[in-house]
Scaffold this active site. Structure first.
Site, PDB file in Angstrom:
ATOM      1  N   SER A  69      -9.303   1.247 -21.147  1.00 43.49           N
ATOM      2  CA  SER A  69     -10.632   1.615 -20.661  1.00 43.49           C
ATOM      3  C   SER A  69     -11.066   0.676 -19.549  1.00 43.49           C
ATOM      4  CB  SER A  69     -11.653   1.551 -21.801  1.00 43.49           C
ATOM      5  OG  SER A  69     -12.976   1.754 -21.318  1.00 43.49           O
ATOM      6  N   ASN A  87      -3.717   6.415 -28.948  1.00 48.54           N
ATOM      7  CA  ASN A  87      -4.930   6.953 -28.338  1.00 48.54           C
ATOM      8  C   ASN A  87      -6.172   6.804 -29.212  1.00 48.54           C
ATOM      9  OD1 ASN A  87      -6.526   9.010 -26.574  1.00 48.54           O
ATOM     10  ND2 ASN A  87      -6.509   9.934 -28.617  1.00 48.54           N
ATOM     11  N   LYS A 145     -10.893  -3.580 -25.745  1.00 45.58           N
ATOM     12  CA  LYS A 145     -10.087  -2.952 -24.695  1.00 45.58           C
ATOM     13  C   LYS A 145      -9.496  -3.984 -23.737  1.00 45.58           C
ATOM     14  CE  LYS A 145     -10.255   1.377 -25.849  1.00 45.58           C
ATOM     15  NZ  LYS A 145      -9.022   2.106 -26.254  1.00 45.58           N
ATOM     16  N   ASP A 201      -5.183   7.264 -41.120  1.00 45.85           N
ATOM     17  CA  ASP A 201      -6.192   6.365 -40.577  1.00 45.85           C
ATOM     18  C   ASP A 201      -5.439   5.184 -39.979  1.00 45.85           C
ATOM     19  OD1 ASP A 201      -8.089   4.405 -40.123  1.00 45.85           O
ATOM     20  OD2 ASP A 201      -9.128   4.685 -42.023  1.00 45.85           O
ATOM     21  N   THR A 255     -15.891  13.373 -23.771  1.00 40.30           N
ATOM     22  CA  THR A 255     -15.422  13.670 -25.119  1.00 40.30           C
ATOM     23  C   THR A 255     -16.551  13.366 -26.093  1.00 40.30           C
ATOM     24  OG1 THR A 255     -14.612  11.421 -25.501  1.00 40.30           O
ATOM     25  CG2 THR A 255     -13.062  12.985 -24.495  1.00 40.30           C
ATOM     26  N   ILE A 257      -9.008  13.576 -25.748  1.00 41.05           N
ATOM     27  CA  ILE A 257      -7.855  13.226 -24.916  1.00 41.05           C
ATOM     28  C   ILE A 257      -6.555  13.331 -25.699  1.00 41.05           C
ATOM     29  CG2 ILE A 257      -6.747  11.373 -23.605  1.00 41.05           C
ATOM     30  CD1 ILE A 257      -9.553  10.344 -22.903  1.00 41.05           C
ATOM     31  N   TYR A 269     -16.506  -2.937 -27.903  1.00 36.51           N
ATOM     32  CA  TYR A 269     -15.601  -2.010 -27.232  1.00 36.51           C
ATOM     33  C   TYR A 269     -14.924  -2.691 -26.045  1.00 36.51           C
ATOM     34  CZ  TYR A 269     -13.898   2.332 -25.127  1.00 36.51           C
ATOM     35  OH  TYR A 269     -13.093   3.323 -24.602  1.00 36.51           O
TER      36      TYR A 269
END
Length: 247
Positions: free
Chosen positions: A145, A95, A162, A68, A193, A23, A158
């Site tokens: 997300s 992103n 998010k 990083d 992805t 993305i 995750y």
């Protein structure tokens, strides 16, 4: 990059993290195609060089800066090199993200790593960029997300990261409103992805995800362009979703 060039972002400078692939790469190409000078950044020098060359070959302007996002010195250097090359900063797309470490250490360390990439690094990027965005107003766009609203098995780190970064977007929008810095979140939904394969390419995928609109990275770029083109005093603290279902 698309064959037809635009000038809607002409004169503006954009940093897109995690833009060596997926993305981020698609957004960087779209911004360059719209006339922006783009800073391509990720951990892989080979990938960011490739994207930078692709933009240059199509007549765009970009530089590749390896960084990083979890390394604060790297982030400071990234912004410094952006200003040295282009003299200003107008758009930042946070992103870069992770669903799990490349090499697992322990459950608690794995959790901390994902939170560091998806949340803490966004805050540090924001604080580093804010003094320069404030000079003219600007955009700070965060890749969110649907997992931040709807958990999935095995994805606690995750989903938690998010969910938290979504609130960070709202907090930054309040804090930066007087500086005309618009802060918004994109929830892209399922996008095929390399990173998302860990979630999407599994036999027991959640039914809601399976039935959603499955996209390519290029499908996300119109929304990323829309947000970059809005007035600096326009929409802020908002969630813009490409989900084919409710959040």
């Amino acid at each position: 990059m698309a064959a037809e060039q635009s000038t809607s972002l002409a004169g503006q400078v954009a940093i897109v993290t995690g833009s060596g692939r997926g993305i981020g790469r698609a957004i960087a190409l779209a911004y360059a195609n719209a006339g922006a000078q783009v800073v391509i950044t990720a951990r892989s020098q080979h990938q960011i060089d490739s994207v930078c060359d692709e933009i240059g070959a199509a007549g765009g302007t970009a530089i590749a800066v390896r960084a990083d996002v979890t390394n604060r010195a790297d982030v400071v250097a990234l912004v410094a090199q952006t200003l040295e090359a282009f003299g200003r900063l107008d758009i930042v797309v946070a992103n870069a993200g992770a669903t799990s470490p490349e090499h697992s250490v322990s459950p608690i360390d794995d959790f901390a790593y994902v939170v560091d990439v998806n949340l803490t690094s966004v805050q540090h990027l924001a604080l580093t960029c804010e003094p320069h965005l404030r000079e003219r107003g600007g955009k700070f766009i965060v890749m969110g997300s649907g997992a931040g609203r709807r958990p999935f098995k095995g994805g606690a780190s995750y989903s938690v990261s998010k969910a938290a970064v979504s609130m960070l977007v709202r907090c930054l929008a309040v804090e930066w409103r007087e500086s005309a810095i618009a802060v918004n979140e994109i929830v892209p939904g399922p996008v095929h992805t390399e990173m998302a394969a860990k979630i999407l390419d599994v036999p027991n995928i959640d039914a809601a995800i399976r039935m959603d609109w499955h996209k390519t990275p290029d499908d996300v770029t119109p929304l990323a362009l829309f947000l970059a083109q809005q007035p600096n005093n326009g929409p802020s603290g908002q969630v813009f979703s490409l989900l084919g279902r409710d959040l």
